[in-house]
Design an enzyme around this catalytic site. Structure first.
Site, short mmCIF file in Angstrom:
data_model
loop_
_atom_site.label_atom_id
_atom_site.label_comp_id
_atom_site.label_asym_id
_atom_site.label_seq_id
_atom_site.Cartn_x
_atom_site.Cartn_y
_atom_site.Cartn_z
N LYS A 84 -31.61 -37.68 85.98
CA LYS A 84 -32.98 -38.02 86.36
C LYS A 84 -33.58 -37.01 87.33
O LYS A 84 -34.79 -36.93 87.48
CB LYS A 84 -33.04 -39.42 86.98
CG LYS A 84 -32.43 -39.55 88.36
CD LYS A 84 -32.60 -40.95 88.91
CE LYS A 84 -32.01 -41.08 90.31
NZ LYS A 84 -32.68 -40.18 91.29
N ASP A 85 -32.72 -36.23 87.99
CA ASP A 85 -33.20 -35.23 88.94
C ASP A 85 -33.52 -33.90 88.28
O ASP A 85 -34.00 -32.98 88.95
CB ASP A 85 -32.17 -35.01 90.05
CG ASP A 85 -32.03 -36.22 90.95
OD1 ASP A 85 -33.00 -36.99 91.05
OD2 ASP A 85 -30.96 -36.41 91.54
N ARG A 134 -42.58 -44.18 91.17
CA ARG A 134 -42.33 -45.29 90.25
C ARG A 134 -41.97 -46.55 91.02
O ARG A 134 -42.53 -47.64 90.77
CB ARG A 134 -41.18 -44.92 89.30
CG ARG A 134 -40.67 -46.08 88.44
CD ARG A 134 -39.43 -45.68 87.66
NE ARG A 134 -38.34 -45.25 88.53
CZ ARG A 134 -37.47 -46.08 89.12
NH1 ARG A 134 -37.57 -47.38 88.93
NH2 ARG A 134 -36.52 -45.60 89.89
N ARG A 135 -41.04 -46.44 91.95
CA ARG A 135 -40.62 -47.62 92.72
C ARG A 135 -41.77 -48.14 93.58
O ARG A 135 -41.94 -49.36 93.72
CB ARG A 135 -39.42 -47.26 93.60
CG ARG A 135 -38.13 -47.04 92.83
CD ARG A 135 -37.05 -46.49 93.72
NE ARG A 135 -35.77 -46.35 93.02
CZ ARG A 135 -34.80 -45.52 93.38
NH1 ARG A 135 -34.97 -44.75 94.45
NH2 ARG A 135 -33.67 -45.47 92.70
N ARG A 152 -36.62 -40.16 102.70
CA ARG A 152 -35.86 -39.15 101.97
C ARG A 152 -34.50 -39.01 102.64
O ARG A 152 -34.12 -39.79 103.48
CB ARG A 152 -36.62 -37.81 101.96
CG ARG A 152 -37.96 -37.87 101.24
CD ARG A 152 -38.43 -36.51 100.83
NE ARG A 152 -39.77 -36.53 100.27
CZ ARG A 152 -40.05 -36.86 99.03
NH1 ARG A 152 -39.09 -37.23 98.20
NH2 ARG A 152 -41.30 -36.86 98.60
N ARG A 158 -30.46 -43.25 104.37
CA ARG A 158 -31.37 -44.32 104.01
C ARG A 158 -30.81 -45.69 104.42
O ARG A 158 -31.53 -46.54 104.94
CB ARG A 158 -31.67 -44.29 102.52
CG ARG A 158 -32.30 -42.99 102.07
CD ARG A 158 -32.62 -42.99 100.59
NE ARG A 158 -32.84 -41.63 100.10
CZ ARG A 158 -33.52 -41.32 99.02
NH1 ARG A 158 -34.05 -42.27 98.27
NH2 ARG A 158 -33.66 -40.07 98.65
N CYS A 245 -42.58 -34.91 89.19
CA CYS A 245 -41.90 -35.79 90.14
C CYS A 245 -42.86 -36.72 90.85
O CYS A 245 -42.43 -37.63 91.56
CB CYS A 245 -41.11 -34.96 91.16
SG CYS A 245 -42.12 -33.83 92.12
#
Length: 311
Positions: A84-85, A134-135, A152, A158, A245
């Site tokens: 996904k990255d 998206r989130r 980030r 996090r 992104c």
């Protein structure tokens, strides 16, 4: 096989990246007992400046560009990334190829809270950390009374912001928590119906040089066909949309009985609008399935939402 004794596997130096690289190295050694895999840690611009990278700076490319260059230059033999990255065009543009897709892990997003509260029960004005567009769009759609704070850094950083009380909750990859031995931190796995994941979520991709057939042959044993098919559909969808992104988009494909089914969505940044489609087709037509899903959403007005995201 006798002529190959060592492969140099490039990776970022984060705890998650090293865990993923070690997993690939162990899998290669299991498949080829006489093969040695040397991990090569490569500092990247994205890691050095993670806290200062703006939302529109192409953060995904910042994490992979230098590793791709090391691979293309022959300093390493292969590399591993979360699929996904990787922007959907990255492999081709950076002179490397996707050599294997490992079996997909848990694709859902995970909510981590200090109190054990689920997303539905978080009090209004609770602060939830996530930088993913998206989130953020999904949170605004389903829990508009929550406050969103961009975060980030590493997954450990996090989680620490939840532990310190700076955040009431954080949304992260469930697969990342599993891979780093922190699955016990998961308060809730967010349902696919309301929180469709990013394209390529929970898929580890191994990259190699196009002309290095020996390495590609060794790595091929790790490729999981159903995962590769699903990833092909998801990335074809991304490419046709021209997603970046900063795009609030989601996609998740599944494979069963020689058919691939792709669920795909595009969100407005505010979450008040969402376009959704489900497209199926033969496994051999995975790219077409992805492109068709994108075409359907574009016909419904997805370009306007994407342009809003990147404005």
């Amino acid at each position: 096989m006798e002529q190959v004794t060592t492969l140099r596997l490039g990776t970022r130096g984060t705890i998650l990246a090293l865990a993923q690289a070690t997993h690939v190295a162990d899998a290669l050694h299991t498949a080829h007992p006489r093969l040695r895999v040397q991990l090569v840690t490569i500092p990247t611009h994205g890691d050095r400046w993670a806290d200062n990278l703006g939302a529109g700076t192409g953060i995904k490319g910042a994490y992979i560009r230098e590793i791709d260059q090391q691979l293309a230059d022959g300093a390493i033999d292969l590399a591993v990334h979360c699929l996904k990255d990787r922007p959907s065009h990255a492999a081709e543009h950076h002179g490397v190829v996707l050599a294997a897709h490992l079996r997909r892990d848990e694709p859902r997003d995970a909510l981590v809270t200090a109190t054990g509260s689920t997303l539905a029960l978080l009090p209004p004005a609770s602060v939830v950390g996530t930088s993913a567009p998206r989130r953020q769009a999904q949170l605004r759609r389903h829990r508009p009374a929550l406050r969103i704070k961009p975060v980030r850094g590493s997954i450990e950083a996090r989680l620490q912001r939840v532990d310190s009380g700076e955040l009431d909750a954080v949304i992260v990859s469930a697969a990342a928590l599993h891979r780093t031995g922190q699955a016990d931190r998961i308060t809730e796995l967010l349902p696919l119906d309301s929180h469709l994941p990013a394209a390529g979520a929970a898929v580890l991709a191994v990259t190699a040089r196009p002309g290095d057939e020996r390495t590609r042959d060794l790595v091929a044993v790790l490729d999981h066909p159903d995962t590769a098919t699903a990833a092909t559909a998801e990335r074809a969808y991304l490419r046709r949309l021209g997603a970046t992104c900063r795009s609030s988009i989601a996609a998740h494909a599944t494979v069963a009985e020689d058919m691939v089914t792709l669920r795909a969505s595009v969100y407005s940044p505010s979450g008040d609008r969402v376009l959704h489609t489900v497209v199926g087709g033969a496994v051999s037509q995975a790219r077409k399935v992805g492109r068709d899903a994108a075409e359907q959403l574009l016909a419904l007005g997805a370009r306007k939402l994407l342009n809003t995201d990147t404005a």
